[in-house]
Scaffold this motif. Structure first.
Motif, PDB file in Angstrom:
ATOM      1  N   ALA A 164       0.854  -1.187   0.000  1.00 26.69           N
ATOM      2  CA  ALA A 164       0.000   0.000   0.000  1.00 26.69           C
ATOM      3  C   ALA A 164       0.888   1.234   0.000  1.00 26.69           C
ATOM      4  O   ALA A 164       1.974   1.247   0.594  1.00 26.69           O
ATOM      5  N   CYS A 165       0.444   2.271  -0.682  1.00 27.90           N
ATOM      6  CA  CYS A 165       1.196   3.526  -0.705  1.00 27.90           C
ATOM      7  C   CYS A 165       1.327   4.048   0.727  1.00 27.90           C
ATOM      8  O   CYS A 165       0.360   4.072   1.487  1.00 27.90           O
ATOM      9  N   GLU A 166       2.529   4.465   1.084  1.00 26.03           N
ATOM     10  CA  GLU A 166       2.793   4.902   2.449  1.00 26.03           C
ATOM     11  C   GLU A 166       2.543   6.386   2.666  1.00 26.03           C
ATOM     12  O   GLU A 166       2.809   6.913   3.746  1.00 26.03           O
ATOM     13  N   SER A 167       2.046   7.062   1.656  1.00 29.70           N
ATOM     14  CA  SER A 167       1.790   8.491   1.785  1.00 29.70           C
ATOM     15  C   SER A 167       0.353   8.727   2.221  1.00 29.70           C
ATOM     16  O   SER A 167      -0.586   8.419   1.491  1.00 29.70           O
ATOM     17  N   THR A 168       0.183   9.251   3.413  1.00 29.20           N
ATOM     18  CA  THR A 168      -1.148   9.579   3.913  1.00 29.20           C
ATOM     19  C   THR A 168      -1.703  10.785   3.157  1.00 29.20           C
ATOM     20  O   THR A 168      -0.977  11.749   2.925  1.00 29.20           O
ATOM     21  N   PRO A 169      -2.984  10.772   2.744  1.00 28.01           N
ATOM     22  CA  PRO A 169      -4.011   9.753   2.993  1.00 28.01           C
ATOM     23  C   PRO A 169      -4.184   8.786   1.834  1.00 28.01           C
ATOM     24  O   PRO A 169      -5.211   8.116   1.740  1.00 28.01           O
ATOM     25  N   CYS A 170      -3.222   8.686   0.924  1.00 23.35           N
ATOM     26  CA  CYS A 170      -3.369   7.858  -0.260  1.00 23.35           C
ATOM     27  C   CYS A 170      -3.737   6.423   0.116  1.00 23.35           C
ATOM     28  O   CYS A 170      -3.181   5.861   1.073  1.00 23.35           O
ATOM     29  N   THR A 185       5.274  10.012  -7.752  1.00 21.48           N
ATOM     30  CA  THR A 185       6.224  11.025  -7.299  1.00 21.48           C
ATOM     31  C   THR A 185       5.534  12.028  -6.385  1.00 21.48           C
ATOM     32  O   THR A 185       6.120  12.493  -5.405  1.00 21.48           O
ATOM     33  N   ARG A 186       4.304  12.364  -6.704  1.00 19.37           N
ATOM     34  CA  ARG A 186       3.564  13.323  -5.885  1.00 19.37           C
ATOM     35  C   ARG A 186       3.412  12.825  -4.458  1.00 19.37           C
ATOM     36  O   ARG A 186       3.614  13.577  -3.501  1.00 19.37           O
ATOM     37  N   CYS A 187       3.086  11.541  -4.306  1.00 14.77           N
ATOM     38  CA  CYS A 187       2.952  10.984  -2.959  1.00 14.77           C
ATOM     39  C   CYS A 187       4.302  10.937  -2.257  1.00 14.77           C
ATOM     40  O   CYS A 187       4.399  11.186  -1.050  1.00 14.77           O
ATOM     41  N   THR A 191       5.288  12.823   1.269  1.00 12.93           N
ATOM     42  CA  THR A 191       5.817  12.108   2.429  1.00 12.93           C
ATOM     43  C   THR A 191       7.130  12.704   2.898  1.00 12.93           C
ATOM     44  O   THR A 191       7.350  12.907   4.094  1.00 12.93           O
ATOM     45  N   ARG A 192       8.028  13.008   1.955  1.00 13.12           N
ATOM     46  CA  ARG A 192       9.316  13.604   2.332  1.00 13.12           C
ATOM     47  C   ARG A 192       9.126  14.971   2.975  1.00 13.12           C
ATOM     48  O   ARG A 192       9.814  15.314   3.944  1.00 13.12           O
ATOM     49  N   ALA A 193       8.175  15.744   2.451  1.00  8.55           N
ATOM     50  CA  ALA A 193       7.914  17.059   3.028  1.00  8.55           C
ATOM     51  C   ALA A 193       7.370  16.927   4.450  1.00  8.55           C
ATOM     52  O   ALA A 193       7.746  17.693   5.349  1.00  8.55           O
TER      53      ALA A 193
END
Length: 206
Positions: A164-170, A185-187, A191-193
């Motif tokens: 599962a994508c680790e970028s909340t809320p994706c 890349t957007r996710c 996440t990095r930000a």
């Protein structure tokens, strides 16, 4: 693409910059599961949210003709299967037991169409083999095809890299390549930000 109601067009515009998740170009079931998309700010996009949208999605993938005239009942059945497929993906990713209802739904879809091409006979050219898919069986064919893709993915070697994508809320799923756990890349940038902001916040509080 046919003219769609404004709400549907707006939903498509909202995810237009979002590229397909890794693996969804190979696995139809992954593409299908990711038609329910959670976006930042509490936004939610359902690419199967209406009969015209379902018809567009199916026809774009060769699962229905453009003029199939999908009805709400068919759209509801597809959305129900999507939730079961997502449930099985979640169980595979987390190592949890699969919900019996999800397994039953996928297996039911798998048995909706013949597994072998039937014998047909043309009065002029003679016998031939063909898998029937008349208009009233389009939904069954689509459900079976999607269910087969889900079963194939879950039992393939690539199931080990399903995540599962680790970028909340994706809430999208992807086939992981290397250490990448983001569907886009957007996710990854988001996440990095968020991590950088968390580090700055901690350093100021120390």
């Amino acid at each position: 693409m046919r003219n769609m109601p404004d709400p549907i067009a707006a939903q498509l515009d909202a995810v237009a910059p979002l590229p397909p998740a890794p693996g969804s170009d190979v696995w139809l079931a992954l593409d299908f599961a990711n038609t329910a998309i959670a976006l930042p700010g509490g936004q939610y996009v359902d690419l199967l949210g209406s009969p015209p949208a379902v018809n567009d999605w199916l026809s774009a993938r060769g699962l229905a003709p453009e003029n199939a005239d999908v009805q709400e009942m068919c759209a509801t059945q597809l959305r129900a299967l999507r939730e079961h497929v997502r449930s099985l993906f979640a169980a595979r990713v987390t190592g949890a037991p699969a919900l019996p209802a999800a397994l039953d739904a996928v297996n039911d879809a798998l048995t909706r169409v013949p597994t072998a091409a039937l014998l047909r006979w043309d009065d002029k050219t003679g016998p031939y083999r063909a898998t029937p898919c008349p208009t009233n069986e389009i939904l069954e064919h689509a459900l079976a095809t999607i269910a087969a893709s889900a079963a194939d993915l879950l039992t393939s070697e690539e199931a080990e890299t399903l995540t599962a994508c680790e970028s909340t809320p994706c809430n999208r799923y992807l086939i992981r390549h290397g250490r990448r756990h983001w569907c886009s890349t957007r996710c990854g940038d988001r996440t990095r930000a968020a991590r950088a902001y968390a580090r700055r916040t901690r350093s100021r509080s120390d």
